[in-house]
Design a protein around this motif. Structure first.
Motif, short mmCIF file in Angstrom:
data_model
loop_
_atom_site.label_atom_id
_atom_site.label_comp_id
_atom_site.label_asym_id
_atom_site.label_seq_id
_atom_site.Cartn_x
_atom_site.Cartn_y
_atom_site.Cartn_z
N THR A 398 37.62 30.71 39.30
CA THR A 398 36.36 31.35 39.68
C THR A 398 36.36 31.74 41.16
N THR A 399 35.24 32.28 41.58
CA THR A 399 35.09 32.73 42.97
C THR A 399 34.46 31.68 43.87
N HIS A 427 40.23 39.94 38.50
CA HIS A 427 41.03 40.14 39.71
C HIS A 427 40.79 41.54 40.28
N ARG A 428 40.69 41.59 41.60
CA ARG A 428 40.34 42.84 42.28
C ARG A 428 41.48 43.32 43.16
N GLN A 429 41.44 44.61 43.43
CA GLN A 429 42.43 45.23 44.31
C GLN A 429 41.95 45.16 45.76
N GLY A 430 42.91 45.28 46.67
CA GLY A 430 42.55 45.38 48.08
C GLY A 430 42.08 44.09 48.69
N ASP A 523 47.93 27.82 48.99
CA ASP A 523 49.17 28.59 48.99
C ASP A 523 49.02 29.92 48.26
N VAL A 524 48.05 30.03 47.37
CA VAL A 524 47.85 31.29 46.65
C VAL A 524 46.63 32.05 47.17
N GLY A 533 40.22 34.46 48.61
CA GLY A 533 39.50 34.23 47.37
C GLY A 533 40.41 34.46 46.18
N PHE A 534 40.19 33.71 45.11
CA PHE A 534 41.09 33.79 43.96
C PHE A 534 41.01 35.15 43.27
#
Length: 980
Positions: A398-399, A427-430, A523-524, A533-534
């Motif tokens: 989640t966010t 999942h978002r771009q940029g 790490d991610v 943010g994930f």
């Protein structure tokens, strides 16, 4: 045997104790089984066998055996009943290792020899004598002086711990006599450990001088009158019979009627699979790897052996067996023993738990093996697979850590260890783009995925496994999905190891049980200024991270779940933990209304009051300083003013801890009192009146706290973001903050609070007749206590007398000291000590309870609540006295506080069904230790309070019936403070 052969004889019994005391405590991860002596033994034997076969190092062994004592009673006890009578019982954690070391001997493919009525030393002496007669050499693996009488040109000793060879010259150098005179020397000196009398006052050096002077013991005794030193002469003459008896006791028999000869000890090649199976069972990872490499064994293809663990007297017995499920190899001393252990044990929970733990610790985790699901059919196939297996591990990404505001980014599934998948949804771009990018292409539509997921999550035939399930419950419920049935690995760990583990988070549990360090979230998703943010993490990296979470969770479940039955803790998990998770999830979703205007007004009042106290502080100091600076305060209090009790921290500045300032204030110092008051106001303002508005949810207008189920040692819940359990209620300012917590329009808040529940539990557990009677009659317990202690009537009792009894009543529960009680009551330490002493005199059952609890905690390492919850105190046997004392005090309170926590958990699980059955709409919002807060329609208040009280007061039943009635005080009002 023949000339040129070389016999190795390991003094197994002697080495057990040496290894135990030489190595630090070590326990098997899967079940806490002590293994330090076993590891030391295995390392020693493995090295010995490697060296024994090495033709480049000395004279290699051709024959090899490990010799043990059969039992403590031998023919020497018939000669002298007091023989070894001084020896205490072996340490509790060593006892089960006796049998394990015998199992280890069989695993090494070595003879394991012992004989009833004789000591291991006698067998070693007999075998050495036979080797000498055959012209062979013998090496005794030991450093025991009792065996040095056997050393000769063809018999030597070797100390593996010191890598030290012992031959004739070494014996002479150490004792001053050759090996053939060691019997005489030991007869003179005796041995306090074995309770061999000898001659009082004669030590090894004196004995060696006497033997050098007279030649041997018989000559010495015959000519004892010639000894020049009067005291020494007299002592030997008076103890001649004891010396002769001592010689009989120390002389090793070289003619034991053995059933196995040295020819039976031919050194066989190692059986790699059998040895690896044993070492895996013991969870000796490093040694397992070494042995596997040296023997050419594929450790991954060898299952851990089943090694029955024996405690008590049976741990010393000779009948041992190893069962390796990989090799189906059985090794036993007696034919009739074959298969007995398997038939007796069967697939027991303990065996399953141990097997699961060993398997989990050796199976590798490969994050590259996880797949990303980007089409609906693949998702359906995975869900169908979960229905086939009947179990699936599940985790959301989640966010936000706040489940009430978190947006679903994706979720992961695992159907078996190593098989996991991630379903990306948001999942978002940029990454890092302030304007935010659109969704990454290729992700499945949220609505269609959730429809499929709902089918799985709500299916009664599939067990859902999660870590910290409550978070996922809230997130999924906001999407219209319930989760049932379920297991929570965090709660499993909490029930099994509450207090014993450093934590119950997935990363810690993974390293502990799987030997695997998971990918860190930072790490991610980055940390600090680099946090993205994930939702902005690349999908391939997200798959590795999320898939690993599900995979690890499933593996942990396989390890932890069987331990519940193996340790008898199923009911704790099933009745106190698992059913509470959805109850708390619903409470968190409901939240509680908070009035912003009240908080704003209170913030202003606190600021004004704090400012007024600041001016008083400045006046006392004579200058304006930063009151929030510990350094400036310390310099003034202890540097300039020279107040007592000052101490400096590691940084070199004065300590201004709250306890120190409270102590100074109690002694009448005005400035510390003002500082304490100012700090309290400042904390209330910053922590509550200023901070709470920031926690109000933008959509619900309510505050949604997070309840932690596995954060405390005793089973109590804690809350955070915001913490609503620490709002002070003993001062007016703290109570005012509770006025800001209000009911919705047309509703009221009900506060239902257990009355003196821990004292009631104490009366029940300690069986205190006076307290039980007082509670049964509904009397004032503190007044009754005061009357018992101080001999004053309950009627018209002075309030100060009752206050002192109340302080002692509650203080005893928390292990209060005379110093602490003196501070609390502003009396001398001597007077406080007298109060405590008198309290125990009037209520001796409480003292018995305290001592019994401490003894149990020291013996077991944990205490149990009335409902069976185990609260571990691993440091209760710590060498540091202060640490031990702290753990003892904590254990005393833990049984009471833990039982009270269990009771309210049982009540919380039952209240919602009871309200629903009664047709009432009341909603449970908060739990604050012994208090529950409900929001109730105004026209249902009168009908709701009796239902709540009935459930809470009868919560222990039917599992337990307390001998003391529980009482709940419940009131309704428009805000929390008025209802309390």
């Amino acid at each position: 045997m023949k000339k040129g052969d070389h016999l190795f004889l390991v003094d197994g019994s002697g080495y057990i104790f040496r290894a135990y005391h030489a190595l630090p405590p070590l326990a098997r991860k899967s079940d806490g089984l002590p293994t330090n002596a076993v590891l030391g033994f295995c390392n020693m034997v493995w090295k010995l066998m490697r060296d024994a076969r090495n033709t480049d190092v000395g004279h290699p062994a051709t024959h090899f055996a490990v010799i043990f004592d059969y039992s403590s009673k031998t023919f020497r006890n018939d000669l002298y009943p007091e023989y070894k009578a001084n020896r205490s019982a072996p340490p509790e954690d060593l006892v089960p290792q006796f049998g394990l070391i015998r199992h280890a001997t069989h695993a090494f493919n070595l003879p394991c020899v012992e004989m009833e009525g004789y000591e291991a030393d006698d067998l070693i002496a007999t075998y050495c004598h036979m080797a000498e007669e055959a012209g062979a050499d013998a090496t005794i693996i030991s450093s025991d002086k009792d065996l040095m009488q056997l050393v000769s040109p063809s018999v030597s000793m070797y100390d593996p711990m010191k890598d030290h060879q012992i031959g004739v010259p070494e014996v002479v150098e150490r004792w001053g006599v050759p090996p053939e005179k060691m019997i005489d020397l030991q007869a003179l000196t005796g041995d306090s450990v074995d309770n061999i009398p000898g001659v009082p006052g004669i030590g090894p050096k004196t004995a060696a001088l006497l033997l050098e002077q007279f030649g041997d013991l018989d000559t010495l005794l015959a000519r004892a009158g010639e000894i020049k030193q009067p005291k020494r002469r007299q002592s030997i003459l008076e103890n001649t019979d004891k010396v002769r008896l001592s010689r009989q006791l120390v002389t090793l028999k070289r003619d034991v009627p053995i059933t196995e000869t040295p020819d039976d000890f031919l050194l066989e090649p190692s059986n790699g699979p059998k040895l690896v199976a044993f070492l895996k069972a013991m969870e000796f990872t490093t040694l397992t790897r070494r042995v596997a490499e040296a023997t050419g064994t594929d450790a991954a293809q060898v299952e851990a052996a089943f090694i029955p663990v024996e405690h008590g007297a049976s741990a010393h017995g000779p009948d041992m067996e190893i069962v390796s499920s990989q090799t189906d190899d059985k090794v036993q001393d007696t034919p009739e023993k074959q298969d007995t252990d398997e038939k007796d044990e069967g697939d027991t929970p303990a065996r399953l738990a141990a097997q699961r733990a060993r398997a989990a610790a050796t199976e590798k985790i490969d994050v590259e093996a996880y797949i990303t699901i980007t089409d609906l059919q693949t998702l359906k196939d995975w869900i169908d697979e979960a229905f086939e297996t009947g179990i699936v591990a599940f985790d959301t990404e989640t966010t936000s850590l706040d489940p009430m505001q978190a947006e679903l980014v994706g979720f992961s599934l695992a159907t078996r260890p190593g098989r996991a998948a991630y379903v990306p949804l948001g999942h978002r771009q940029g990454a890092g783009d302030l304007l935010g990018g659109g969704l990454v292409e290729g992700q499945l539509p949220m609505r269609e995925v959730l429809a499929q997921l709902k089918r799985l999550m709500e299916a009664p035939s599939v067990l859902k496994v999660a870590q910290n399930l409550k978070y996922d419950l809230v997130v999924m419920n906001r999407h219209g999905i319930d989760i049932a049935p379920y297991d929570d690995t965090m709660l499993l760990s909490y029930v099994l190891d509450g207090g014993a583990a450093r934590g119950h988070g997935m990363d810690f549990l993974s390293e502990k049980w799987l030997g695997h360090k998971p990918i860190a979230f930072g790490d991610v998703a980055g940390t600090g200024k680099k946090f993205i943010g994930f939702e902005n993490v690349a999908i391939d990296k997200a798959t590795h991270y999320a898939g690993e979470d599900a995979d690890v969770t499933l593996r942990l479940w396989q390890v932890l779940k069987p331990r519940l039955a193996a340790t008898g803790l199923v009911s704790v998990y099933e009745r106190l933990e698992r059913p509470l998770a959805p109850v708390l999830a619903r409470m968190e979703q409901r939240g509680i209304l908070v009035d912003r205007q009240i908080l704003s007004r209170l913030s202003g009042e606190l600021a004004q009051n704090a400012a007024a106290i600041e001016e008083e502080i400045y006046a006392l100091i004579g200058e304006r300083i930063n009151i929030g600076s510990p350094k400036q305060l310390g310099d003034i209090l202890f540097g300039r003013m020279g107040l007592p009790g000052g101490s400096k921290t590691k940084t070199g500045q004065w300590s201004t801890s709250a306890q120190l300032l409270e102590d100074l204030a109690a002694e009448g110092h005005e400035l510390p009192r003002k500082i304490v008051d100012w700090r309290q106001l400042a904390k209330l303002k910053s922590t509550y009146t200023d901070a709470l508005p920031g926690f109000i949810h933008p959509e619900t207008g309510r505050v949604h706290t997070n309840f932690a189920m596995a954060a405390t040692t005793t089973g109590r819940l804690s809350s955070s973001d915001p913490n609503l359990q620490n709002i002070p209620v003993r001062n007016a300012e703290g109570r005012k903050i509770r006025t800001a917590f209000i009911a919705d329009k047309g509703h009221k808040l009900i506060s239902a609070d257990y009355s003196q529940i821990e004292l009631r539990v104490l009366a029940h557990v300690a069986d205190i007749a006076q307290l039980k009677q007082a509670f049964a009659e509904g009397a004032d317990i503190h007044a009754i206590t005061a009357s018992e202690m101080f001999g004053v009537p309950v009627e018209n009792m002075p309030s100060e007398t009752r206050r002192r009894a109340k302080a002692i009543n509650f203080g005893i529960i928390y292990g209060i000291s005379a110093f602490g009680l003196a501070n609390q009551l502003s009396i001398s330490r001597e007077e406080a000590g007298a109060y405590i002493k008198k309290y125990f005199e009037r209520f001796p059952g409480i003292r018995d309870y305290i001592e019994e609890t401490k003894a149990t905690a020291r013996e077991l390492g944990y205490v149990e609540t009335v409902f069976g919850r185990r609260i571990h105190y691993p440091e209760i046997r710590a060498p540091n006295a202060a640490v031990r004392a702290f753990n003892e005090r904590a254990s005393i309170n833990a049984r009471l506080q833990g039982t009270a926590a269990d009771i309210i958990r049982r009540a919380m699980v039952r209240i919602e069904p009871a309200l629903e059955k009664a047709g009432l709409s009341a909603r449970m919002l908060l739990q604050v230790h012994d208090e529950l807060i409900f929001e109730v329609a105004e026209d249902e208040v009168e009908a709701t309070i009796p239902v709540i009280c009935n459930v809470m007061e009868n919560a222990p039943m039917p599992a337990r019936t307390l001998s003391v009635p529980l009482k709940v005080d419940a009131r309704a009002a428009h805000n929390w403070d008025e209802a309390h």
